[in-house]
Enzyme design. Structure first.
Site, PDB file in Angstrom:
ATOM      1  N   GLU A  49       7.170  -9.700   6.703  1.00 43.57           N
ATOM      2  CA  GLU A  49       6.640  -8.388   6.333  1.00 43.57           C
ATOM      3  C   GLU A  49       5.166  -8.367   6.714  1.00 43.57           C
ATOM      4  O   GLU A  49       4.373  -9.169   6.224  1.00 43.57           O
ATOM      5  CB  GLU A  49       6.819  -8.123   4.829  1.00 43.57           C
ATOM      6  CG  GLU A  49       8.274  -7.841   4.474  1.00 43.57           C
ATOM      7  CD  GLU A  49       8.502  -7.439   3.017  1.00 43.57           C
ATOM      8  OE1 GLU A  49       9.660  -7.108   2.686  1.00 43.57           O
ATOM      9  OE2 GLU A  49       7.550  -7.465   2.213  1.00 43.57           O
ATOM     10  N   ASP A  60      -0.992  -2.038  -5.141  1.00 42.47           N
ATOM     11  CA  ASP A  60      -1.294  -3.452  -4.961  1.00 42.47           C
ATOM     12  C   ASP A  60      -2.324  -3.960  -5.939  1.00 42.47           C
ATOM     13  O   ASP A  60      -3.255  -3.250  -6.311  1.00 42.47           O
ATOM     14  CB  ASP A  60      -1.780  -3.697  -3.525  1.00 42.47           C
ATOM     15  CG  ASP A  60      -0.631  -3.653  -2.540  1.00 42.47           C
ATOM     16  OD1 ASP A  60       0.265  -4.508  -2.672  1.00 42.47           O
ATOM     17  OD2 ASP A  60      -0.617  -2.764  -1.679  1.00 42.47           O
TER      18      ASP A  60
END
Ligand SMILES: Cc1ncc(COP(=O)(O)O)c(C=O)c1O
Lengths: 270, 410
Positions: A49, A60
């Site tokens: 990824e 995040d």
């Protein structure tokens, strides 16, 4: 069959689980990213990824935020990230690459231009964190039309109805977020995750990767007992962040290699 | 004022936004990670069940009257109008609300929703500190725990408001990531929410964020325009020719615009912060100079670079310093129902001083942008025309900024 699907089905036949690292393209520098990807493959990962940096990574935690900021200081753009994939593909035709990021850089480039460039570069899938299924019919159709898989998140709080909706629109694999919160957060409840996964796999009809909060070989092994793959992001990025420039690759290799070993070992862990 | 009192062409209006998924045409929506979806569903359900509930409406009305001091008056700024030499300027006095701005209307509404949902902890983002102060105020009033996220740059620039929030019992968390300003505080508040959703309610300060926030905040602010609908006829026997409001995220503007949308003869004018001038790139004029994109959970006009990264903004008024704008404004712009213009730092400061000297009212620097544009507009209109300006807040919080610009140190 897509490169992602064939990779995952080969693993399944071999009785192995996918190890899926997340790194941000351009962190610490664009010149390091392609060698780092090859090093990850050498350490035994199955799918990569590749994060596309964004100025406002709302989902995040601090580690991935800093990683994104380091890449943005170097002005790394979505087009640069797509070039990274093309460069990687010159010498690796086998390992699937999933672009992971936020909607705005893609919309700024234009969905059609993005889909075209990403598929020509040899990317295999795309995961847009802030495109839930309701908002991504158009996007998913365009991206699928050029042969890319569209990967979606499922959370501990996702209802059965949503899980089915994701099963209909997504392809490749499903990314199950193992905790409430942001990437890199707190501790993860392996038994809770284990309880949910079989029903999710059943409902979506595709492999399930688990991520958020996996930090070492033991947790990776425990989760790979129930999931089809494990995603490790913040822990790898910490290693990148804490290594002197010339040590980034060997130290990430050592870390990921040890996780691979733990996942493949026959020993039973808690 | 009920629908039956509206002129025929008005009640025939078909404006009915957002749709069930929060879309205003192509704008708005729910662009968040899956981890937030359940929290937003829970909020939407709670708000849907409360918004028309008579007991909830009554409680909200009671708080607005007795705690905030509503209705706020409409005031004819005669000397300011004379100075401009044209249309008559009327001020909707949101500056007279408790805590000094319109922000409190929304915060009371959301805090009441939080209470009904059984959430004992509220969080907020703030730039200038006005929304943070309003949230800390209501948290104290309702006995709730309050955490306010504020960019570390803003913490330095707005020390007095930081102290105010602490006096009121709130915890202020400086945010060190990104540009260390309002947009980063919003990101951080979202991260807190996703982590602590079981006991936490996120009070967003403007008509931005994912659905249902833009709709819910508008609903809690529309009291501003609803009062004007009866106050203007009381004062001048008709509605104004134009309504002018400043636009940061867009909540005070939506609050006064929304009830006027069905009145085709009333121009709606939003004033964005032109900073050092739109041509310099140092401004916060998202609708005027931005492009549509996705940020903070919705699709709207954004200030962004060619790669889709959000860029840093500038305005002399911290409350307008935001790279996005509420999605309903994006829609009102595209449909042409509202117009959007800019006023630079210097023009806003000049209007600030003019208002102080001609009316004895010290306006917030945000509101001074609306005043500045109304002054320009008035000069070109006949003396019997009427312009209604939303004076969204008072300028006490801006003493330091204005003094500094005038070369004065305390
Ligand atoms: C007095 C005042 N007016 C306007 C604004 C801008 O916000 P909005 O555009 O949501 O009304 C602020 C924000 O802090 C404010 O304090």
């Amino acid at each position: 069959m897509s490169r992602i699907a064939s990779t995952l089905s080969a693993l399944e036949s071999a009785g192995r689980k996918a190890l899926i690292p997340f790194i941000t393209a351009g962190d610490p520098d664009l010149s390091v990213t392609v060698p780092l990807m090859h090093a990850l493959v050498e350490s035994g990962v199955d799918i990569i990824e590749l994060g596309v940096p964004f100025s406002d990574p709302m989902a995040d935690g601090p580690t991935i935020q800093r990683s994104s900021e380091r890449a943005l200081v170097k002005k790394v753009s979505l087009r640069n990230v797509i070039q990274v994939v093309a460069e990687f593909r010159k010498t690796d035709a086998r390992t699937p690459v999933v672009l992971m990021g936020y909607a705005n850089p893609i919309e700024a480039m234009g969905v059609d231009a993005f889909a075209d460039a990403a598929s020509k570069a040899g990317a295999d899938g795309v995961l847009v964190v802030d495109y839930p299924p309701e908002e991504s019919h158009d996007f998913a159709a365009k991206v699928r039309a050029v042969g890319l898989d569209v990967i979606f998140l499922i959370a501990p709080t996702s209802t059965e109805k949503r899980i089915r909706a994701v099963g209909e629109i997504g392809s490749g694999y499903i990314y199950y977020v193992s905790l409430k919160g942001v990437t890199g957060a707190g501790h993860l409840d392996v038994s809770e995750v284990s309880r949910r996964i079989p029903a999710i796999r059943e409902a979506v009809g595709m492999p399930v990767g688990v991520g958020f909060g996996i930090r070492d070989g033991a947790s990776a092994k425990a989760l790979s007992a129930v999931a089809d793959g494990v995603v490790i992001g913040s822990r790898i990025i910490e290693e990148i962040e804490n290594s002197p420039a010339d040590q980034v690759i060997p130290r990430v290799k050592a870390l990921v290699g040890s996780i691979r070993q733990a996942m493949d070992s026959q020993e039973v862990t808690a | 004022m009920g629908k039956q009192d509206l002129p025929a062409e008005v009640s025939a209006s078909a404006y009915n936004y957002p749709d069930a998924l929060g879309h205003f045409g192509p704008y708005g929506g729910v662009f968040v990670a899956e981890t937030l979806i359940a929290a937003l569903d829970e909020l939407r359900e709670a708000y849907d069940s409360l918004k028309d509930d008579p007991a909830f409406r009554a409680e909200y009305a009671y708080e607005l009257k007795h705690y905030v001091g509503r209705p706020s008056p409409v005031y004819h700024a005669r000397r300011l109008s004379e100075h401009c030499g044209g249309a008559q300027i009327y001020l909707k006095r949101e500056d007279l609300n408790h805590t000094g701005a319109h922000k409190i209307n929304n915060v009371i509404g959301q805090a009441m929703v939080a209470k009904h949902m059984g959430k004992p902890r509220v969080i907020a983002e703030t730039g200038a500190g006005q929304h943070g102060v309003a949230t800390a105020t209501i948290a104290a009033r309702l006995g709730m725990e309050c955490v306010v996220y504020m960019g570390s740059e803003d913490v330095k620039r707005q020390a007095a408001n930081v102290y105010r929030m602490k006096l009121l019992g709130a915890t202020v968390v400086p945010v060190e990531c990104g540009s260390k300003t309002l947009k980063d505080a919003l990101n951080e508040a979202m991260r807190d929410w996703v982590t602590n959703v079981a006991n936490t309610f996120y009070i967003i300060g403007t008509v931005a964020g994912p659905h249902p926030y833009p709709m819910m905040v508008r609903d809690f602010q529309k009291i501003i325009g609803e009062e004007c609908l009866w106050q203007m006829p009381e004062m001048i026997q008709r509605q104004p020719d134009a309504v002018v409001a400043c636009v940061g995220g867009g909540s005070n503007a939506m609050g006064i615009f929304y009830p006027y949308i069905p009145y085709p003869n009333v121009r709606l004018i939003g004033v964005e912060a032109g900073g050092h001038g739109v041509a310099t790139g140092q401004h916060s004029a998202s609708l005027t100079a931005g492009r549509p994109g996705v940020l903070h959970g919705n699709r709207t006009y954004l200030l962004q670079d060619e790669n889709g990264q959000i860029i840093e903004t500038h305005s002399v008024s911290a409350g307008l310093d935001y790279p996005g704008v509420g999605p309903e404004h994006a829609w009102l712009k595209d449909t042409g129902r509202a117009e959007y213009v800019t006023i630079n730092d210097d023009e806003a400061l000049a209007a600030f001083h003019r208002m102080c000297r001609t009316e004895g009212i010290i306006p917030a620097l945000e509101s001074s942008h609306a005043v500045a544009y109304a002054m320009k507009l008035a000069a070109d209109m006949p003396k019997d025309a009427a312009i209604l300006v939303n004076l969204s807040g008072r300028g006490d919080k801006d003493m330091h900024t204005v003094a500094e610009k005038s070369g004065i140190q305390f």
